[in-house]
Motif scaffolding. Structure first.
Motif, PDB file in Angstrom:
ATOM      1  N   TYR A 221       0.736  -1.167  -0.015  1.00 21.15           N
ATOM      2  CA  TYR A 221       0.103  -0.387  -0.067  1.00 21.15           C
ATOM      3  C   TYR A 221       1.037   1.565   0.297  1.00 21.15           C
ATOM      4  O   TYR A 221       0.779   2.220   0.870  1.00 21.15           O
ATOM      5  N   THR A 222       1.470   0.971  -0.976  1.00 22.16           N
ATOM      6  CA  THR A 222       2.606   2.381  -0.874  1.00 22.16           C
ATOM      7  C   THR A 222       2.738   2.819  -2.152  1.00 22.16           C
ATOM      8  O   THR A 222       2.359   2.287  -3.476  1.00 22.16           O
ATOM      9  N   ASP A 223       3.597   3.753  -2.059  1.00 17.99           N
ATOM     10  CA  ASP A 223       3.557   4.504  -3.849  1.00 17.99           C
ATOM     11  C   ASP A 223       4.832   3.864  -4.760  1.00 17.99           C
ATOM     12  O   ASP A 223       6.385   3.790  -4.240  1.00 17.99           O
ATOM     13  N   TRP A 224       4.352   3.392  -5.834  1.00 18.15           N
ATOM     14  CA  TRP A 224       5.856   2.402  -6.188  1.00 18.15           C
ATOM     15  C   TRP A 224       6.662   3.157  -7.115  1.00 18.15           C
ATOM     16  O   TRP A 224       6.440   4.075  -8.097  1.00 18.15           O
ATOM     17  N   GLU A 225       7.895   3.029  -7.366  1.00 21.13           N
ATOM     18  CA  GLU A 225       8.680   4.261  -7.812  1.00 21.13           C
ATOM     19  C   GLU A 225       8.502   3.853  -9.848  1.00 21.13           C
ATOM     20  O   GLU A 225       8.850   4.433 -10.417  1.00 21.13           O
ATOM     21  N   ARG A 226       8.533   2.507  -9.910  1.00 20.31           N
ATOM     22  CA  ARG A 226       8.423   1.939 -11.247  1.00 20.31           C
ATOM     23  C   ARG A 226       7.125   0.904 -11.460  1.00 20.31           C
ATOM     24  O   ARG A 226       6.713   0.303 -10.419  1.00 20.31           O
ATOM     25  N   ASP A 227       6.517   0.775 -12.424  1.00 22.83           N
ATOM     26  CA  ASP A 227       5.906  -0.307 -12.490  1.00 22.83           C
ATOM     27  C   ASP A 227       6.180  -1.803 -12.647  1.00 22.83           C
ATOM     28  O   ASP A 227       7.948  -1.778 -13.215  1.00 22.83           O
ATOM     29  N   ASP A 228       5.565  -2.816 -11.870  1.00 23.32           N
ATOM     30  CA  ASP A 228       6.204  -3.788 -12.163  1.00 23.32           C
ATOM     31  C   ASP A 228       5.523  -4.896 -13.095  1.00 23.32           C
ATOM     32  O   ASP A 228       4.494  -4.378 -13.591  1.00 23.32           O
TER      33      ASP A 228
END
Length: 309
Positions: A95-102
């Protein structure tokens, strides 16, 4: 204090299961998709009520292991005057902001959604009063602390059940990677960057514990030893794991989070930050105990939201 809203989220549609159980679907600009939410309305909705955001564990509510299926939450809340909002997505996302799409887990911008996009939509759609608390278990027990740190003033109370507050030391990072990579198949470096980089420290509630000051905090953990919910007579009917797995695997996970939770207790004590810690002498990483945690933390969460316990 409330963070400025991000570009406008909106209610896509609402399915009213009954007067008190709604399924709400909210478009998230940051994730560019509609997010399903399970909503429980207050017993008396004739006046504006506060909102408890309640997060699921590693499965994000996308599997059977969620608050509605595994606990007595509907009965427990039958006489409670809070809106309860449970996201039904977020698998292995922290439930966090990811730096990049996975490539496996996709786009995750949960900090933006939960702290900026969603609250004004909920307040408007539910006629809520803008007072909030947040709680979560396992994976999201870490998340709720981190969200409260990154959105100062948004929440008045936090319930964190069986989580690991550390994310940047060897134990905490191993726990996060086990969830995101070993179980989820994602790449945790897409979440917070290189393992030795600053992103992991920025999202470490242990290191950033000073920012928890002023919140009502209820933090719980079992020891990992078998307890009442490992007795077949008390097992929950919809338990997602067999009792042997609950005892062996759930016991090991809970023992690990117990180490983390004791370390957080020591850190908050050093900082003279008040918090309620509930350390159970028994208990595995399983839903019977999290149901009890919600019950036991309710008086503190309710008080933080201006409600009777």
């Amino acid at each position: 204090m409330r963070l400025a809203p991000a570009s406008a989220a909106y209610v896509d549609h609402i399915d009213k299961i009954d007067d008190r159980r709604w399924d709400m679907y909210v478009y998230s600009p940051s994730m560019d998709r509609v997010i399903p939410l399970q909503v429980i309305r207050p017993a008396d909705a004739s006046v504006p009520r506060p909102t408890l955001y309640l997060l699921n564990g590693a499965g994000g509510g996308e599997d059977n292991a969620n608050w509605l299926n595994q606990t007595d939450i509907l009965d427990f809340l039958a006489d409670k005057n809070a809106n309860v909002v449970i996201p039904a997505e977020g698998i292995f996302s922290y439930y966090t902001d990811w730096e990049r799409d996975d490539p496996v887990l996709g786009r995750n911008k949960w900090t933006t959604f939960l702290t900026r996009e969603l609250p004004p939509v909920i307040d408007s759609a539910l006629g809520a009063d803008g007072i909030n608390a947040i709680a979560g278990l396992s994976m999201s027990a870490t998340s709720v602390l981190d969200l409260a740190i990154h959105a100062p003033g948004l929440y008045r109370g936090v319930g964190s059940y069986s989580g690991c507050a550390e994310t940047s030391d060897s134990l905490g990072q191993a726990y996060v990677r086990a969830v995101v990579e070993t179980i989820g198949g994602g790449d945790a470096q897409n979440m917070w960057g290189p393992y030795d980089g600053p992103g992991w420290r920025e999202h470490d509630p242990y290191l950033n514990a000073e920012k928890l000051r002023g919140l009502a905090l209820y933090i719980s953990n079992g020891s990992g030893l078998p307890g009442p919910y490992e007795d077949p007579a008390n097992a929950l009917p919809n338990a997602p794991a067999s009792l042997p797995a609950q005892i062996v695997v759930g016991g090991a996970i809970e023992a690990a989070t117990d180490v983390c939770t004791h370390q957080l207790a020591g850190r908050l004590h050093e900082l003279n930050i008040p918090a309620t810690f509930a350390f159970r002498p028994v208990g595995t990483h399983s839903w019977g105990y999290w149901q009890d945690d919600l019950h036991n933390s309710w008086p503190m969460l309710a008080e933080s939201m201006g409600l009777p316990g």
